[in-house]
Design an enzyme around this catalytic site. Structure first.
Site, PDB file in Angstrom:
ATOM      1  N   ARG A 133     -26.576 -40.622  -9.142  1.00 25.80           N
ATOM      2  CA  ARG A 133     -26.419 -41.226 -10.481  1.00 25.80           C
ATOM      3  C   ARG A 133     -25.449 -42.405 -10.364  1.00 25.80           C
ATOM      4  O   ARG A 133     -24.524 -42.371  -9.565  1.00 25.80           O
ATOM      5  CB  ARG A 133     -25.826 -40.217 -11.454  1.00 25.80           C
ATOM      6  CG  ARG A 133     -26.635 -38.946 -11.605  1.00 25.80           C
ATOM      7  CD  ARG A 133     -27.503 -39.030 -12.843  1.00 25.80           C
ATOM      8  NE  ARG A 133     -28.117 -37.742 -13.095  1.00 25.80           N
ATOM      9  CZ  ARG A 133     -29.414 -37.544 -13.091  1.00 25.80           C
ATOM     10  NH1 ARG A 133     -30.235 -38.521 -12.836  1.00 25.80           N
ATOM     11  NH2 ARG A 133     -29.920 -36.352 -13.344  1.00 25.80           N
ATOM     12  N   HIS A 136     -45.244 -34.605   0.648  1.00 18.82           N
ATOM     13  CA  HIS A 136     -46.145 -33.468   0.828  1.00 18.82           C
ATOM     14  C   HIS A 136     -46.611 -32.930  -0.520  1.00 18.82           C
ATOM     15  O   HIS A 136     -45.945 -33.112  -1.541  1.00 18.82           O
ATOM     16  CB  HIS A 136     -45.425 -32.352   1.605  1.00 18.82           C
ATOM     17  CG  HIS A 136     -44.928 -32.806   2.937  1.00 18.82           C
ATOM     18  ND1 HIS A 136     -45.720 -32.818   4.049  1.00 18.82           N
ATOM     19  CD2 HIS A 136     -43.724 -33.292   3.326  1.00 18.82           C
ATOM     20  CE1 HIS A 136     -45.025 -33.287   5.075  1.00 18.82           C
ATOM     21  NE2 HIS A 136     -43.810 -33.590   4.658  1.00 18.82           N
ATOM     22  N   GLY A 143     -22.457 -42.072   4.799  1.00 16.81           N
ATOM     23  CA  GLY A 143     -22.855 -41.001   5.709  1.00 16.81           C
ATOM     24  C   GLY A 143     -23.532 -39.841   5.001  1.00 16.81           C
ATOM     25  O   GLY A 143     -23.114 -39.408   3.934  1.00 16.81           O
ATOM     26  N   ASN A 180     -25.574 -46.310  12.058  1.00 16.62           N
ATOM     27  CA  ASN A 180     -24.636 -45.440  12.768  1.00 16.62           C
ATOM     28  C   ASN A 180     -25.353 -44.226  13.346  1.00 16.62           C
ATOM     29  O   ASN A 180     -26.550 -44.021  13.143  1.00 16.62           O
ATOM     30  CB  ASN A 180     -23.496 -45.034  11.831  1.00 16.62           C
ATOM     31  CG  ASN A 180     -22.165 -44.913  12.543  1.00 16.62           C
ATOM     32  OD1 ASN A 180     -22.110 -44.504  13.699  1.00 16.62           O
ATOM     33  ND2 ASN A 180     -21.101 -45.275  11.859  1.00 16.62           N
ATOM     34  N   THR A 206     -33.233 -40.208  -5.472  1.00 20.10           N
ATOM     35  CA  THR A 206     -34.582 -39.840  -5.893  1.00 20.10           C
ATOM     36  C   THR A 206     -35.234 -40.910  -6.762  1.00 20.10           C
ATOM     37  O   THR A 206     -36.421 -40.816  -7.057  1.00 20.10           O
ATOM     38  CB  THR A 206     -34.567 -38.514  -6.678  1.00 20.10           C
ATOM     39  OG1 THR A 206     -33.742 -38.679  -7.838  1.00 20.10           O
ATOM     40  CG2 THR A 206     -34.037 -37.375  -5.817  1.00 20.10           C
TER      41      THR A 206
END
Length: 184
Positions: free
Chosen positions: A177, A112, A139, A82, A162
């Site tokens: 989670r 980084h 989204g 989208n 993550t």
């Protein structure tokens, strides 16, 4: 001695200011500019995606669409992306068949150094992202470097992923989670 591009693709520290990498990003920027100026049905739209992504398997990609290089993104058949997606593809991004990506999703392989001193060197690296088939990414979700999303998983809107997400699991939140385990 590996080139900076080879180091980048391998996830090793590399110099993003390398002339070859700068030239590749400039090409991608021109192609994105041209693609993002199109609307559904415009002639040449598919040619622009082919030039940007190589093989894109007919994915539906609504502009604006933003990438670092484009050539490191691999779509399975039947994918949908989208409006406003950002894919920083310094390493491979593999997106499984029929995966649906909501508006303003960020898929970020670039990483980084963690200390100011190391960041001052300008070096960076990346970690690939793999998204299984039949995944739905809501989204505004953000996928961080190195994650794998299992087949049939759901990433809730606004989630910051993550860690890896197992097949069939729904995750949400920051950091993301599990909301429930996959159904047996």
């Amino acid at each position: 001695m590996p080139t900076e591009r080879e180091k980048m693709r391998a996830g090793a520290p590399y110099d993003p200011g390398d002339a070859e990498l700068v030239a590749l990003r400039k090409t991608a920027q021109r192609l994105m500019r041209d693609y993002n100026a199109t609307v559904y049905g415009d002639e040449g739209r598919g040619d622009l995606l082919t030039a940007l992504l190589g093989s894109w398997n007919g994915a539906v990609i609504r502009p604006p669409f933003h990438v670092d290089y484009g050539c490191n993104i691999h779509f399975g058949p039947g994918c949908f992306v989208n409006y406003g997606a950002v894919v920083l593809d310094v390493c491979d991004v593999r997106i499984g068949a029929r995966t649906q990506i909501g508006p303003y999703v960020q898929i970020l392989t670039a990483d980084h150094p963690r200390t100011p001193e190391a960041r001052a060197t300008g070096a960076e690296w990346g970690r690939p992202i793999t998204i299984g088939a039949d995944v739905w990414i809501g989204g505004g979700a953000i996928l961080c470097p190195g994650v794998t999303i299992g087949v049939g998983a759901i990433i809730g809107a606004g989630a910051v992923v993550t860690r890896d997400v197992l097949a069939g699991v729904t995750v949400a939140g920051n950091p993301a989670r599990p909301l429930h385990a996959p159904k047996a």
